[in-house]
Design an enzyme around this catalytic site. Structure first.
Site, PDB file in Angstrom:
ATOM      1  N   GLY A  30       6.500   8.410   7.636  1.00 33.51           N
ATOM      2  CA  GLY A  30       6.390   7.564   8.823  1.00 33.51           C
ATOM      3  C   GLY A  30       7.357   6.403   8.768  1.00 33.51           C
ATOM      4  N   CYS A  49      -2.959   2.574  -1.783  1.00 29.36           N
ATOM      5  CA  CYS A  49      -1.557   2.600  -2.192  1.00 29.36           C
ATOM      6  C   CYS A  49      -1.410   2.127  -3.634  1.00 29.36           C
ATOM      7  CB  CYS A  49      -0.703   1.750  -1.258  1.00 29.36           C
ATOM      8  SG  CYS A  49      -1.336   0.085  -1.046  1.00 29.36           S
ATOM      9  N   GLU A  86       5.619  -1.121   3.630  1.00 28.61           N
ATOM     10  CA  GLU A  86       4.925  -0.988   2.340  1.00 28.61           C
ATOM     11  C   GLU A  86       4.425   0.446   2.317  1.00 28.61           C
ATOM     12  OE1 GLU A  86       1.705  -0.275   0.531  1.00 28.61           O
ATOM     13  OE2 GLU A  86       0.831  -2.129   1.342  1.00 28.61           O
TER      14      GLU A  86
END
Lengths: 492, 492
Positions: B216, B273, B236
């Site tokens: 993305g 993440c 990020e």
């Protein structure tokens, strides 16, 4: 790497793939050692380089004058600026000012750990040097100085306009590094477009600095961003540098303003990224006439390279430009010589052709735009492309207007100048040399001034480490005596 | 802009081009006013937003739990984190800590002008919110908080995984803004991929913040960089977050380490993440066996969206992964439920397939890598992709080794953790949440912590201005009482 680079330069040939790989391997092999060298040690190396360049100033200036025709006094000044820049960064890292330490003390009641953040060198960087500053934005220039100070080995891609100056500078620096006991591979120079492209995509290179044209930047930036691991690309590109003369300033000192304008426009045959490309003046006769007289009397000169000369000629042959009435046209003699020219448009005409007219023509070509009502500038200024600088000339009885104009400029330019001219960028702590596209590729950064070093550094936060394992800059007793920002824990 | 966004959300439809244009126009129209609002005034608005969200916590958590299955207690904690974040930035701008003023006093002997630099809001920004934090990295999340605090209006592209939560958050914020007398168009939310793409290329948007997948980010970053005026893209992305357990730590507390590992790996069904994707342990039985036992006992759960679930399944079906021996496989029940799995490779095996194995599998899948000699890690670590974090577990008698490992990690991760686990990122001044690609797109920036605000600010230097025309932050008598760095002029 003097061995890899000198032959290329001496023969005038491009750096081959094997030589380039050798240079990259050498830079990578010393990156960790140089990054972890204490600031004062890096500073001593930078000062040794500055001393070496100062001692070689006669040779350096002679080489650069032969290649660029910039002239002895300008080039001597530029060497001084270059070594001053190295010394400024040396002073900065001696104090540890680049470390930017922020400490969050633990707060067990909020489940907050101890976190200590500082900046680290990001690794070997590639620097693309500029045509118009054979010293200050070239092999030993600002990007090299700030990157070396940050702790990053540098590989410079020399500008094709001054290969011999680049090779000589590299040799002087190599000798200075050797004399200071530092590895010569801290600063290496490569030649040729293909070597430049390979640099940008090599995984050992961790960031790119660039000073030059928009087209050149776009090509290299696309390479940097299309890597499997994209890296930062810090480019300082073209700029139109608007100057706004308010009515009372124009009325009270037309000659001073016309003098300053033509001097700034024609300095170095107009080959500055800070050249005042757009001058806004009130629509009355005095200042316009004064500018016209001085433009006709102005002399141009030899441009840096044949390519730059051809580009300049093409840019002033564009119909959108050449059909505008001329306020004045100066003279020029010699090889690849450009004559100053100043043309005139109204504010409405600029509105109607802003893409064609509000753009850099690298050379001594200025557009004077007349306005009826200064408040109409407030519609135009937000439409201008980003610039490295914007200037306002005002008298004290029009300060309110000056403040309004300045407020409109804060998102359009990185440096706002009052009653002055944009050429001449002081190398000092507070300087900002950047701005929105196309003046730079990263508007939050600068390529001149103390904070230029931040481009080559990245933060690392240490969470929960015992004191003896922390870098000295982050230890609880602050053994380096740094200024640190501290978010305190709960009071005992 | 509640009028533009609520119908979309209520109907579950994408934001159309006309609505989007209306939102962009509204953001642009208030940008200058909001940028020039004093810090304390911006801070009061942020606190009003935080208060509004806290007051609506029951509704917000119910909406988010229905859409994400993250559970009541986790989501309540996340709302508290989100409002704490808004209050942290409010405190920061109350003090003017974001202004970062640097003053160079004039030095006529060196022809140095007076130069005063501070940071300014860069204009309206687009924020792409994440699937896995419906509050803390979504409509009211960190990017929104830091951008609003910086003085930038925000348009959020809601994540398709929680549109109702996004719409409800937007409505709560709109009410809080109205109550605080601030324009509702400071924070607007749009829906749908096409609206997101249009945001990134619209000239009124001056920077993009993104939290999400590598794919993305790549698509949107390419759009941001291919604009006629490229803008910063702060993403990020994914991260493999290596954790290195040194031999004595593994030998002395295998159960504690195995517990911490499995908890961190399976927290939130591994959808962080900061998930510890790679664990390095010595090649002996104790710790491996302890991990295997806990992995078999671990339970997974419902993933955030069907798409994420399918992606996770595909990632663990890849032959490079699925052919590795399993240390343990847990259980999971329910719709789109993922079971924890831990597989094993040797350091040599990882070396041989590093691209396939050292990458994020978003979910509860962990790879345990065994080593014979910890010094061999020094060859492997530089080959790892960039990570948001890296962790070291060590006993005091192996601190020297820990320091060596940590030094090798400083260019590979933005946060180094000692005897801890990467999940759980404290919102505090010193936090660094970023790192080399692919953990972030700009390794010199962070998306969590006080310095996250710097992404939305750009420096402007004021050269030669009279005091009355300077921004208050830069005036000679420092009326705001800011901490400023001063390069002094010559002593009188």
């Amino acid at each position: 790497m003097a061995s890899a680079t000198e032959p290329s330069a001496a023969q005038g040939t491009d750096t081959g793939a094997a030589q380039l790989d050798e240079a990259l391997a050498a830079a990578a092999s010393i990156a960790t050692t140089w990054a972890s060298a204490p600031g004062p040690s890096r500073a001593r190396t930078l000062v040794a380089v500055a001393d070496g360049l100062d001692a070689a100033v006669d040779e350096l200036v002679a080489a650069a004058d032969a290649e660029t025709a910039l002239g002895d006094s300008r080039l001597r000044g530029e060497v001084a600026r270059t070594t001053g820049q190295l010394r400024m960064f040396a002073e900065l890292v001696t104090r540890g000012a680049e470390i930017d330490a922020i400490i969050t003390e633990a707060d067990p009641s909020a489940a907050r750990p101890d976190v200590r953040r500082m900046l680290y060198a990001i690794g070997p960087v590639a620097v693309f040097s500029a045509s118009n500053f054979p010293f200050a934005f070239s092999v030993a220039g600002g990007d090299t100085a700030s990157a070396l100070a940050a702790g990053c080995p540098v590989i410079v891609k020399a500008h094709e306009g001054h290969p011999r100056t680049s090779a000589l500078t590299t040799a002087v620096i190599a000798a200075a590094l050797a004399g200071a006991g530092a590895p010569e591979s801290l600063l290496q120079t490569v030649y040729g477009l293909e070597a430049g492209r390979r640099l940008v995509v090599d995984p050992r290179i961790r960031a790119v600095g660039f000073t030059g044209s928009i087209g050149g930047a776009q090509a290299l930036m696309a390479l940097a961003h299309s890597r499997a691991d994209p890296i930062p690309f810090y480019g300082e590109l073209g700029s139109v540098n608007p100057v706004i003369v308010l009515p009372h300033a124009a009325g009270s000192r037309p000659d001073t303003i016309a003098d300053g304008y033509i001097q700034s426009l024609t300095l170095g045959v107009g080959q500055y990224c800070t050249n005042p490309g757009l001058l806004f003046v009130p629509d009355d006769g005095g200042l316009l006439a004064a500018i016209g007289r001085r433009a006709r009397a102005a002399t141009g000169g030899t441009m840096l390279t044949e390519r730059i000369y051809q580009q300049f000629q093409r840019s002033v042959d564009e119909p959108a430009w050449s059909q505008l009435p001329e306020l004045g046209h100066g003279s020029a003699a010699g090889e690849r010589a450009a004559a100053p020219q100043v043309r005139h448009a109204t504010l409405d005409e600029l509105h109607g052709a802003i893409d064609a007219l509000a753009r850099e023509r690298f050379g001594p070509a200025g557009l004077v735009v007349t306005y009826d009502d200064p408040m109409c500038l407030l519609e135009l200024l937000p439409r201008l492309p980003g610039s490295l600088s914007a200037s306002v000339h005002a008298e004290s009885d029009e300060y309110e207007l000056a403040a309004t104009i300045a407020a409109a400029l804060t998102t359009r330019a990185g440096r706002l100048i009052f009653n002055g001219w944009p050429t001449g960028v002081a190398v000092c702590w507070a300087m900002q040399h950047g701005g929105p596209w196309p003046s730079s590729t990263e508007p939050s950064t600068t390529s001149v001034g103390a904070t230029a070093i931040r481009r080559w550094l990245a933060p690392v936060a240490w969470q929960g480490w015992p004191d003896e394992l922390l870098p000295q800059a982050l230890r609880r007793d602050n053994p380096l005596g740094l200024e640190r920002v501290v978010q305190p824990g709960p009071v005992a």
